[in-house]
Design a protein around this motif. Structure first.
Motif, short mmCIF file in Angstrom:
data_model
loop_
_atom_site.label_atom_id
_atom_site.label_comp_id
_atom_site.label_asym_id
_atom_site.label_seq_id
_atom_site.Cartn_x
_atom_site.Cartn_y
_atom_site.Cartn_z
N ARG A 10 0.86 -1.19 0.00
CA ARG A 10 0.00 0.00 0.00
C ARG A 10 0.89 1.24 0.00
O ARG A 10 1.49 1.59 1.01
N GLY A 11 0.99 1.88 -1.16
CA GLY A 11 1.81 3.08 -1.27
C GLY A 11 3.30 2.81 -1.18
O GLY A 11 4.08 3.69 -0.84
N GLN A 12 3.72 1.57 -1.49
CA GLN A 12 5.14 1.22 -1.45
C GLN A 12 5.65 0.90 -2.85
O GLN A 12 4.91 0.39 -3.67
N ARG A 13 6.93 1.17 -3.08
CA ARG A 13 7.55 0.74 -4.34
C ARG A 13 7.56 -0.79 -4.38
O ARG A 13 7.70 -1.45 -3.36
N CYS A 14 7.39 -1.33 -5.57
CA CYS A 14 7.31 -2.78 -5.73
C CYS A 14 8.37 -3.27 -6.71
O CYS A 14 8.96 -2.50 -7.47
N THR A 15 8.61 -4.58 -6.68
CA THR A 15 9.63 -5.20 -7.51
C THR A 15 8.97 -6.01 -8.63
O THR A 15 7.77 -6.24 -8.64
N VAL A 16 9.82 -6.48 -9.56
CA VAL A 16 9.34 -7.34 -10.64
C VAL A 16 8.68 -8.59 -10.07
O VAL A 16 7.62 -9.03 -10.53
N ALA A 68 5.61 10.08 -6.63
CA ALA A 68 4.90 11.35 -6.77
C ALA A 68 3.81 11.52 -5.72
O ALA A 68 3.15 12.57 -5.66
N GLU A 69 3.61 10.49 -4.91
CA GLU A 69 2.62 10.51 -3.82
C GLU A 69 1.21 10.78 -4.34
O GLU A 69 0.45 11.57 -3.76
N VAL A 70 0.86 10.08 -5.42
CA VAL A 70 -0.50 10.24 -5.97
C VAL A 70 -1.32 8.97 -5.85
O VAL A 70 -2.45 8.91 -6.34
N ILE A 71 -0.77 7.94 -5.19
CA ILE A 71 -1.56 6.73 -4.96
C ILE A 71 -2.79 7.11 -4.14
O ILE A 71 -2.68 7.81 -3.14
N PHE A 77 -1.68 -2.22 -4.15
CA PHE A 77 -1.09 -2.66 -5.41
C PHE A 77 -2.12 -3.40 -6.27
O PHE A 77 -2.20 -3.19 -7.48
N TYR A 78 -2.93 -4.25 -5.65
CA TYR A 78 -3.89 -5.02 -6.43
C TYR A 78 -4.99 -4.15 -7.02
O TYR A 78 -5.56 -4.49 -8.06
N HIS A 79 -5.30 -3.01 -6.39
CA HIS A 79 -6.29 -2.09 -6.97
C HIS A 79 -5.78 -1.54 -8.31
O HIS A 79 -6.56 -1.27 -9.22
N TYR A 80 -4.47 -1.35 -8.39
CA TYR A 80 -3.84 -0.89 -9.63
C TYR A 80 -4.03 -1.93 -10.73
O TYR A 80 -4.32 -1.59 -11.89
N PHE A 81 -3.91 -3.20 -10.39
CA PHE A 81 -4.19 -4.27 -11.35
C PHE A 81 -5.64 -4.17 -11.83
O PHE A 81 -5.91 -4.35 -13.02
#
Length: 305
Positions: A10-16, A68-71, A77-81
């Motif tokens: 939630r609001g964190q950078r993620c990896t491949v 950019a702090e726009v999440i 993350f799954y909401h982005y999917f």
């Protein structure tokens, strides 16, 4: 059966690995071992066919939104999917998509899909940069090619929205590409096709951004603006020996339109709030530009005007 998603991103950078692992849940492959994670490999192709873009583009956009702090608040993350699946498929029956997402309620889906589309659109000023038209500049008069694109709108006949291309209601946008790189450097819209042709849209925005003496490569629809602002076929500042070169530049505009319409939300008739269409277009333009930058360039052109 409802799916279990990872709420920790939630609001964190993620990896491949994060992206592939979460993506497998949506593809009903959660129990399968990941293959080799290479760009353009089987896992990447599978991911792209499902979510509309490769993992590199998908992840770059997510991490840019984080930085950019726009999440959206409480967005995961799954909401982005969900948002990318919605744009990729844009089904007429949202219940079918909700089933694909694990049996969620349509209201819950809409609660997250639209804020994430708007969040993606907020990256516009970071990704679509007008100054990028000068990349690899060798002193040509034209740095940009420019054209309009009509996108279907699920709306009964209204004169102002009528598109002669589709014989139906639509919205019109303008897209400008750097001639040397093919990067998207400009877009403008939406406009009502029944009120604004490509040339009038050009004068409402892009003309005011051009430097003194700078010209733009276009089709004949803009010929009224030649020779002051435009180079296009059949006008005084074009030459027979440059015809094939200029045609290739204009064809590349159609290529970027085709890429953007791989997202069904821009190909199918748009059925949602018209005020949100600009956010949708911006989100797709950003993902398309990120793909161009990250291993999926448009075809090269040789240009010397």
């Amino acid at each position: 059966m409802p799916r279990t998603y990872n709420n920790k991103k939630r609001g964190q950078r993620c990896t491949v690995q994060d992206a592939y692992k979460e993506g497998k849940v949506f593809m009903n492959r959660a129990g399968k071992k990941l293959g080799k994670l290479t760009y353009g490999g089987p896992e990447d192709r599978r991911f792209r066919s499902f979510f509309g873009c490769g993992v590199k583009v998908f992840l770059t956009a997510w991490n840019l939104m984080v930085d950019a702090e726009v999440i959206p608040p409480e967005g995961c993350f799954y909401h982005y999917f969900w948002a990318l699946l919605f744009m990729k498929l844009y089904p007429k029956n949202e219940t079918e998509l909700c089933g694909l997402l694990g049996g969620i309620d349509p209201k819950t889906m809409r609660k997250w899909v639209w804020p994430f589309i708007r969040a993606l659109a907020e990256l516009d000023l970071l990704i679509i940069l007008f100054e990028n038209r000068k990349m690899l500049d060798v002193g040509n008069d034209c740095l940009l090619s420019d054209d309009g694109v009509d996108l279907l709108l699920a709306k009964k006949y209204h004169k102002e929205y009528y598109s002669h291309k589709f014989k139906k209601s639509a919205l019109r946008y303008e897209i400008g590409l750097c001639i040397k790189t093919g990067w998207i450097c400009w877009w403008n819209g939406p406009f009502e096709p029944g009120l604004y042709n490509d040339e009038s849209i050009f004068h409402k925005g892009l003309v005011g951004w051009l430097e003194e003496g700078e010209l733009v490569e276009t089709d004949r629809g803009y010929r009224g603006s030649s020779p002051q602002y435009i180079k296009c076929p059949g006008t005084v500042n074009t030459h027979a020996d440059k015809k094939e070169m200029q045609q290739r530049v204009r064809c590349r505009q159609e290529t970027v339109n085709k890429r953007m319409k791989q997202w069904n939300i821009l190909k199918a008739a748009y059925r949602h709030d018209v005020d949100d269409h600009q956010h949708v277009f911006a989100a797709v333009a950003i993902l398309t530009q990120l793909a161009i930058e990250n291993g999926e360039p448009l075809f090269d052109v040789e240009y010397d005007d």
